[in-house]
Design a protein around this motif. Structure first.
Motif, mmCIF file in Angstrom:
data_model
loop_
_atom_site.group_PDB
_atom_site.id
_atom_site.type_symbol
_atom_site.label_atom_id
_atom_site.label_comp_id
_atom_site.label_asym_id
_atom_site.label_seq_id
_atom_site.Cartn_x
_atom_site.Cartn_y
_atom_site.Cartn_z
ATOM 1 N N HIS A 588 1.300 55.171 -39.099
ATOM 2 C CA HIS A 588 1.729 54.276 -40.167
ATOM 3 C C HIS A 588 1.096 52.917 -39.908
ATOM 4 O O HIS A 588 0.458 52.696 -38.879
ATOM 5 C CB HIS A 588 3.258 54.148 -40.188
ATOM 6 C CG HIS A 588 3.967 55.418 -40.528
ATOM 7 N ND1 HIS A 588 3.987 55.953 -41.796
ATOM 8 C CD2 HIS A 588 4.659 56.287 -39.747
ATOM 9 C CE1 HIS A 588 4.674 57.087 -41.783
ATOM 10 N NE2 HIS A 588 5.090 57.307 -40.546
ATOM 11 N N CYS A 624 3.731 49.839 -45.680
ATOM 12 C CA CYS A 624 2.900 50.660 -44.804
ATOM 13 C C CYS A 624 1.454 50.604 -45.279
ATOM 14 O O CYS A 624 1.175 50.869 -46.449
ATOM 15 C CB CYS A 624 3.397 52.109 -44.797
ATOM 16 S SG CYS A 624 2.337 53.213 -43.850
ATOM 17 N N ASP A 626 -1.122 52.350 -43.861
ATOM 18 C CA ASP A 626 -1.913 53.519 -43.477
ATOM 19 C C ASP A 626 -1.369 54.723 -44.243
ATOM 20 O O ASP A 626 -0.262 55.200 -43.960
ATOM 21 C CB ASP A 626 -1.797 53.731 -41.962
ATOM 22 C CG ASP A 626 -2.861 54.693 -41.444
ATOM 23 O OD1 ASP A 626 -3.389 55.487 -42.234
ATOM 24 O OD2 ASP A 626 -3.149 54.643 -40.230
ATOM 25 N N CYS A 628 0.247 57.684 -45.536
ATOM 26 C CA CYS A 628 0.920 58.594 -44.615
ATOM 27 C C CYS A 628 1.579 59.792 -45.283
ATOM 28 O O CYS A 628 1.938 60.753 -44.611
ATOM 29 C CB CYS A 628 1.970 57.816 -43.822
ATOM 30 S SG CYS A 628 3.140 56.945 -44.864
ATOM 31 N N HIS A 632 3.912 57.509 -49.643
ATOM 32 C CA HIS A 632 3.437 56.355 -48.876
ATOM 33 C C HIS A 632 3.609 55.058 -49.652
ATOM 34 O O HIS A 632 4.004 54.026 -49.109
ATOM 35 C CB HIS A 632 1.955 56.559 -48.523
ATOM 36 C CG HIS A 632 1.230 55.318 -48.165
ATOM 37 N ND1 HIS A 632 1.367 54.700 -46.942
ATOM 38 C CD2 HIS A 632 0.356 54.561 -48.881
ATOM 39 C CE1 HIS A 632 0.608 53.621 -46.918
ATOM 40 N NE2 HIS A 632 -0.024 53.510 -48.071
ATOM 41 N N MET A 635 6.760 53.338 -49.309
ATOM 42 C CA MET A 635 7.155 52.951 -47.956
ATOM 43 C C MET A 635 7.029 51.437 -47.838
ATOM 44 O O MET A 635 5.975 50.907 -47.477
ATOM 45 C CB MET A 635 6.267 53.668 -46.924
ATOM 46 C CG MET A 635 6.756 53.519 -45.496
ATOM 47 S SD MET A 635 5.944 54.708 -44.418
ATOM 48 C CE MET A 635 6.489 54.103 -42.839
#
Ligand SMILES: [Cu+2]
Length: 682
Positions: A588, A624, A626, A628, A632, A635
């Motif tokens: 993450h 986040c 990255d 994921c 995502h 997030m």
């Protein structure tokens, strides 16, 4: 195709218009015809089908990017950049609180360097895949990269030096890696006229203890004449216990070195008997000497780097330690010094030399016993050239720089000016083959080709000045490496692939050496970071004066807590985020709106800390970075920053959805589980 013959005629210009010559010999036609290889053959030889793996990992220095880049061979695919001496926003290396200390020096934070030579750790003279070392040339440092994690774990600054070029070459047991001065300076540093160079300037050669992770340290230094020390390699086999370094500027010029350091017919290879150094130190012949330096170490258990400043080294003077250093005269401004797999031959590459001189270790030992000295410089005997030379490769091409070996009795030398790789035979000194490369080649690398047991299948030519090999990308084109097949009698060009920075040296090992031990994820139970959060319930927020610490977890697809209130203008906030995933490759990221640093990347099972000083009241999202999971984009969370007089109570909310998720969502489990299992089962 370039003609080497035509270039011999141009030899008179060497030293005056090196770069001009290089440009003059640019090929005008780009085909595979010159390599005698059909394009289709090369494509087959380098094609690695989707889902298949490369045969070798190759580690290229990132030059002035301060990094190392990891490629697959034979595909030339770029896998990773490993940040070493430079801050790296992709992961937060050098920005986040955990890794900042890695870039500490006695000059303060130096978040950049010019990384030059990669060196693999060795066991009994053979690359073993434990660690990769690389030097910082500008602010002399040596870094150690852990090859289970592909992360920089340790950096040692080199004291009493200015420019660490001949570095970090390793002894066959990795007991030492070395660093020799590129630029001589007054040691200790002092304010003197620059034209007092001959009187006041000195060089040092540093032996660094390197076989104990976390404890790299200066073992001893040798005070040398004020030359420029260029490259080095350890002896092996019979010559184990010796180290060889090239010098140029034995003229001790301090201006216009282009001309003034090219006067002498011969410069030197310094042959250092480091077992003798150990003996002299044991006999009390080393002198206490000043010099401050910093040791930085990333503790693998906590994931946090610490810095320690050290003072003082043991200095050896050649005049005080008989048999410590000898000079081997070597034409002419030598650059590379390479030891063949048997340990008998010491091959020099002279930037301006018209032959490749090869010294014999056996003859060197005999010449020392017979005192075949032509003179002594600062207590260093200079051996007679004819007494130590084993042979000269005649008409190899122009500008021989570096030599590697295939383990079958053949040597391969890069020719900077005539832009080619030349294959020749050890012992007969006969040129066997030559292949043009594009454009001016610097280092070259055969996997294990500087070791006792080369894997002599491929050669990588690392080009210094590449032009016209790829689509243009503005005024500065892409750098390039070229992959050459050396498995048969004739070399065959297989592939071009772009490189980062100006790549200097490289190392490569079979994939099978690293692939099975490559770390999949940090076990949460092994995460001893003091700010680790191992479950959603364990997160929270605390205040101590103006400092606020937030402990959070990241897991697909949320942070917990995800809403933070009670932070006041004037506070400094530390986000300690732990990625509690226990699956390979489920990273993450964490970034907060307006932060004037990079975000952090969170490998599975690890904790990273981001420092943030909010500049105004309001609501700040974090998210986040990255990608994921399918969710995502969801997030994310918020930080509320209030004026102190509002007296908003400190709180860290976990959203109701997050509370009921209890880890990862079932739909996502399938998606990512397949990814992890795919890799594990191969
Ligand atoms: Cu994520």
């Amino acid at each position: 195709m370039r003609s080497s013959v035509k270039l011999y005629a141009a030899v008179g210009y060497v030293g005056i218009t090196l770069s001009g010559l290089a440009y003059a010999c640019a090929p005008s036609v780009k085909t595979n015809a010159s390599s005698g290889l059909l394009a289709g053959d090369a494509a087959t030889r380098t094609y690695v089908p989707p889902g298949s793996y490369d045969e070798y990992y190759a580690f290229l220095s990132g030059g002035f990017s301060g990094q190392v880049t990891v490629y697959g061979l034979p595909s030339g695919r770029l896998f990773k950049q490993i940040p070493v001496f430079s801050q790296f926003p992709q992961t937060g290396y050098g920005y986040n609180e955990d890794t900042k200390a890695m870039l500490t020096t006695t000059f303060g934070q130096v978040p950049w360097d010019d990384s030059h030579h990669t060196e693999m750790s060795l066991t009994d003279g053979v690359p073993d895949g434990r660690w990769l070392f690389i030097n910082g040339n500008n602010t002399p440092r040596i870094a150690r990269i852990d090859l289970k994690k592909f992360e920089t774990e340790e950096i040692l600054q080199i004291p009493n030096a200015a420019g660490g070029h001949a570095s970090p070459f390793a002894t066959p047991d990795t007991k030492y890696v070395v660093s020799a001065t590129r630029f001589s300076v007054p040691i200790p540093q002092t304010d003197v006229p620059i034209d007092s160079y001959k009187k006041n300037f000195k060089g040092t050669i540093t032996f660094v203890r390197a076989d104990q992770p976390g404890k790299m340290d200066v073992a001893f230094q040798i005070m040398m004449p004020g030359y420029d020390y260029d490259l080095g390699h350890a002896g092996k086999g019979p010559s184990d216990g010796w180290f060889f370094f090239t010098t140029y500027n034995s003229e001790e010029a301090n201006t216009k070195l282009e001309v003034n350091a090219s006067q002498a017919d011969k410069d030197y290879i310094a042959a250092i008997n480091y077992k003798q150094a150990e003996k002299c130190i044991a006999d009390g012949k080393g002198k206490k000497f000043g010099g401050s330096y910093v040791h930085n170490y990333m503790n693998p258990a906590t994931g946090i780097a610490t810095s320690e400043t050290k003072t003082g080294v043991t200095m050896l003077y050649p005049a005080d330690c008989d048999g410590l250093v000898y000079y081997l005269p070597t034409p002419k401004s030598p650059h590379g010094v390479d030891i063949d797999p048997t340990g008998e031959y010491i091959v020099a590459g002279g930037k301006l030399a018209t032959v490749i001189p090869v010294h014999s270790y056996t003859k060197m030992i005999k010449a020392i016993a017979d005192k075949q000295f032509e003179k002594t410089i600062d207590g260093i005997p200079v051996l007679r050239y004819q007494a130590v030379i084993a042979g000269e490769v005649q008409k190899p091409g122009l500008g021989p720089l570096h030599t590697e070996f295939d383990g079958k009795g053949n040597a391969y030398t890069s020719m900077f000016i005539s832009s080619e790789i030349v294959k020749w035979k050890l012992g007969t000194w006969q040129v066997l083959d030559r292949i043009p490369v594009y454009y001016s080649v610097g280092h070259l690398m055969i996997p294990g080709g500087d070791s006792k047991k080369p894997w002599g299948k491929y050669l990588v030519a690392l080009d210094k000045i590449t032009k016209d090999r790829y689509l243009p990308t503005g005024p500065e084109g892409s750098r390039s490496a070229q992959l050459i097949d050396i498995s048969g009698d004739k070399m065959k060009m297989l592939l071009d692939f772009p490189t980062m920075g100006e790549p200097h040296y490289a190392q490569a090992v079979p994939a099978s050496m690293l692939q099975p031990t490559s770390l999949k994820f940090q076990k949460l139970t092994d995460n001893h970071n003091p700010d680790v959060t191992t479950s959603e319930a364990a997160g929270g927020i605390t205040r101590k004066g103006k400092r606020v610490d937030v402990k959070m977890i990241a897991i697909r697809s949320h942070f917990a807590p995800d809403n933070l209130e009670g932070i006041e203008l004037g506070d400094t906030v530390y986000f300690h985020v732990t990625n509690i995933e226990q699956d390979w490759n489920i990273a993450h990221g964490f970034a907060v709106f307006g932060a004037n640093t990079s975000g952090v990347t969170l490998p599975p099972g690890e904790t990273r800390t981001l420092r943030w000083v909010p500049q105004a009241t309001g609501i700040y999202p974090f998210y986040c970075t990255d990608f994921c999971s399918a969710l995502h984009q969801e997030m994310q969370g918020y930080v509320r920053v209030s004026a102190p007089e509002m007296h908003v109570p400190l709180s860290a909310n976990i959203s109701k959805i997050a509370q009921t998720q209890n880890g990862r969502m079932p739909a996502e489990r399938g998606q990512h589980g397949e990814r992890g299992e795919h890799g594990e089962h191969r």
